[in-house]
Each structure stands twice: as structure tokens, then as C-alpha cells.
Scaffold this motif. Structure first.
Motif, PDB file in Angstrom:
ATOM      1  N   GLY A  39       0.748  -1.457  -0.131  1.00 44.14           N
ATOM      2  CA  GLY A  39      -0.216   0.191   0.188  1.00 44.14           C
ATOM      3  C   GLY A  39       1.237   1.307   0.003  1.00 44.14           C
ATOM      4  N   THR A  40       0.612   2.114  -0.366  1.00 36.81           N
ATOM      5  CA  THR A  40       0.739   3.451  -0.370  1.00 36.81           C
ATOM      6  C   THR A  40      -0.270   4.317   0.460  1.00 36.81           C
ATOM      7  N   GLY A  58       0.237  -4.407  -5.312  1.00 39.78           N
ATOM      8  CA  GLY A  58       1.365  -5.085  -5.428  1.00 39.78           C
ATOM      9  C   GLY A  58       2.136  -5.814  -5.859  1.00 39.78           C
ATOM     10  N   GLY A  59       1.363  -6.885  -4.693  1.00 42.08           N
ATOM     11  CA  GLY A  59       2.037  -8.490  -4.395  1.00 42.08           C
ATOM     12  C   GLY A  59       1.935  -9.201  -5.321  1.00 42.08           C
ATOM     13  N   ASN A  64       9.522  -0.231  -5.491  1.00 45.29           N
ATOM     14  CA  ASN A  64       8.518   0.978  -4.489  1.00 45.29           C
ATOM     15  C   ASN A  64       8.148   2.154  -4.728  1.00 45.29           C
ATOM     16  N   VAL A  65       9.906   1.975  -4.235  1.00 45.50           N
ATOM     17  CA  VAL A  65      10.450   3.421  -4.012  1.00 45.50           C
ATOM     18  C   VAL A  65      10.701   4.112  -5.153  1.00 45.50           C
ATOM     19  N   GLY A  68       9.669   7.303   3.383  1.00 45.50           N
ATOM     20  CA  GLY A  68      10.681   5.766   3.907  1.00 45.50           C
ATOM     21  C   GLY A  68       9.197   4.939   3.693  1.00 45.50           C
ATOM     22  N   VAL A  69       9.431   3.393   4.034  1.00 50.26           N
ATOM     23  CA  VAL A  69       8.772   1.990   4.162  1.00 50.26           C
ATOM     24  C   VAL A  69       8.573   1.684   5.131  1.00 50.26           C
ATOM     25  N   TYR A  70       7.979   1.325   5.347  1.00 54.39           N
ATOM     26  CA  TYR A  70       6.960   0.107   7.223  1.00 54.39           C
ATOM     27  C   TYR A  70       6.553  -1.726   6.185  1.00 54.39           C
TER      28      TYR A  70
END
Length: 321
Positions: free
Chosen positions: A142-143, A159-160, A248-249, A257-259
Motif C-alpha cells: 500500500g501507499t 502490488g503483491g 516500489n520506492v 519511508g518504507v514500513y
């Protein structure tokens, strides 16, 4: 104002809570197999709290899969939902259905500092998107966007199911092995609970080992105990998660950031922090420098999906006023 109820519904478990004064109350986890439909499970949840149908005015349910229209079929369990019938049976005024990873993304806005571990150092760039990605039953992506008016927006997606990326000759050989078994190879085919076992079997087949481990839990436990094949498998799992997160970044410009979320990675948090995730995350050739200062966190919060469902419901009700 009447109570509100939030739910985070997966393949095996449905988590429910009351949402009051911008916080969760009375969290319960019910097995989806024990109920024929979400209405039945929610009625049981309310009854256990001494609440009758009609006690709750608004409901937000976070559900796996694309959410639209009158009817929804849950992708990872046998439940189905019709909005009108749901509201009539439970005497609910408002029903909001959102994608489960939209809820997960919104849940990141409620994290406390002790509920995340740093994987890559950095400072989130204000105004930039953040990526929320998590291996679990499947791979969710998700975003999260911060809006100018102080609200948050979560962008759902699938996206998976992107193609599994290849970043080395070893990964190319593993991809060929996976392709011979699966045909089309998605990121989720490796980056999920069942995917970890799939990857273990592919490594064994490629290297001529007899597979001895029969479940994802056995693979991760063996890796943590130092068994060489399992260590390689878990290391490759982390590296592939890094490649997908990094893609994705770049796609989203996600310098917010990425979680890393979900139920899989926290089980081997220390291994993950020491793994090649960070190297694979930023290994993008001429664009590798783009990742300098992009933070990555491993989320350890217990109910981020429920928290996010509460945020979604709160924002929806506020915008309707």
C-alpha cells in the motif's frame, strides 16, 4: 453519538474492536472458520460485550482484495457480504469497506516509537509518499500520503502480484526453478508465509538437497538455529523483499519511508535487521544513490490494521458532516 466498530478480516482470523474517542477498545480475535458470514461474527462479538444489534452506528471493515459495489467476496476465506443486507441485519447506519492494506497504511499514522524497529536509517521526507509492504498470508503493498489539510490518504493496489524481480545469477536460477513449478512467478509466490516454504523447496531442488522441512515455521526455526540451507533460504527471502520494496520506492518516489508489516518478518526480526535486505533494497545501479536517507522500519505493533480502519472511519464520518 453511538459506538463505532472496526474490523480487520484476514483468511484465518477476524479482528474486531470498538472505536471510541479515537482509540480502540475491547479488541477480540475470532476464527473466520467458526462463522458463516461477517454479520454472524460481529453479532457474536457484540453479544460477548453485552451489546445488541443497533448499538453500533458505523462500521469499517478492512478486507483483502479490491473493494467496490454492493457485493464483496472475501478472497482468503468463505465469507461474502452484501452491503444493504449487512446494514439491515446489524441495524447499522454506515458501512465503510476498505482494502486491508489501505487500513494497514493508515495504521502507520498511529504508531508509537516503541512499535517499530529501524532497519535502514534516514529521515522521512515531508510530503513524499511512504510504502507499506508486508508478507503474511499473501504479500500486501500500500501507499500512504499526507494531505495538505492534515488528513491521510491510503492508495490501495495489488502490488503483491507484480513479477518477482531478478538481481543476480543465483536469483535467475532460482526463478527458473520456480517458473518450472508455477509458470508465472509473482512476488507473492516467494514473499509470503507459504512462499517461504516454496522458496525452500526451490533451493533444495536446485542444489540437490532432500527437503526435510515441511512448513514455513520449520524453515524459519531451522534458519534461526543455523541450519545452512534454511539460513540461505531466509536470507534470500529478505533479499527479495528488499528488491520489491526498493522497486516500489522508485516507482512512487517514496522518500517518505518504507514500513515492513505483516505477521511473517517480526518472527525473525533480529535476523532480518542483519540480513541483506538493506543491500538489495538500494541496489539499483545508477539509481542506488536515490535511496540515501530513505528510512525503513519493521513494524511490531499488534493491531495496525484495526487502528487504520479507525482512522479511515473517522475521516469518512468527518468529511460527511
Amino acid at each position: 453519538m453511538k459506538l463505532a466498530l472496526v474490523g480487520d478480516i484476514g483468511g484465518t482470523n477476524a479482528r474486531f474492536a470498538l472505536w471510541r474517542d479515537e482509540r480502540l477498545e475491547s479488541v477480540r480475535v475470532l476464527a473466520t472458520a467458526d462463522f458463516t458470514c461477517p454479520e454472524q461474527a460481529i453479532a457474536r462479538y457484540l453479544a460477548d460485550l453485552g451489546l445488541a444489534p443497533g448499538s453500533v452506528a458505523a462500521v469499517c471493515l478492512a478486507c483483502a482484495g479490491p473493494v467496490s459495489g454492493e457485493h464483496f467476496r472475501f478472497t482468503n476465506n468463505h465469507w461474502r457480504l452484501a452491503r444493504t443486507a449487512f446494514c439491515r441485519e446489524l441495524q447499522v447506519d454506515e458501512l465503510l469497506l476498505i482494502n486491508d492494506f489501505s487500513a494497514m497504511a493508515l495504521g502507520m499514522t498511529r504508531l508509537r516509537e516503541h512499535e517499530r524497529l529501524q532497519v535502514c536509517p534516514g529521515i522521512a521526507e515531508p510530503g513524499s509518499p511512504a510504502v507499506v509492504i508486508g508478507p503474511g498470508t499473501g504479500l500486501g503493498v500500500g501507499t500512504l500520503l499526507a494531505l495538505d489539510d492534515g488528513r491521510w490518504q491510503a492508495l490501495p493496489g495489488e502490488g503483491g502480484h507484480v513479477d518477482l524481480p531478478i538481481g543476480s545469477l543465483r536469483e535467475a536460477a532460482l526463478w527458473q526453478q520456480l517458473f518450472s513449478q508455477l509458470g508465472h512467478v509473482r512476488a507473492e509466490d516467494v514473499l509470503s508465509g507459504s512462499g517461504l516454504l516454496q522458496l525452500y523447496r526451490a533451493v533444495c531442488a536446485l542444489d540437490g538437497h532432500a527437503p526435510r522441512l515441511a512448513s514455513p515455521a520449520e524453515v524459519s526455526a531451522a534458519a534461526l538455529a543455523g541450519e545452512p540451507v534454511a539460513v540461505e533460504v531466509l536470507e534470500q527471502f529478505c533479499a527479495w523483499l528488499g528488491r520489491v520494496a526498493g522497486n516500489n520506492v522508485l516507482t512512487l518516489g517514496a522518500r517518505g519511508g518504507v514500513y515492513i508489516v505483516g505477521g511473517v518478518v517480526p518472527r525473525f526480526a533480529a535476523f532480518f535487521q542483519a540480513s541483506g535486505f538493506a543491500r538489495s533494497f538500494s541496489s539499483k545501479g545508477c539509481m542506488s544513490g536515490y535511496f540515501e536517507g530513505v528510512p525503513v522500519w519493521l513494524v511490531t505493533a499488534e493491531y495496525p490494521g484495526l487502528e487504520g480502519a479507525g482512522v479511515a472511519l473517522q475521516q469518512a464520518l468527518a468529511s460527511a458532516l
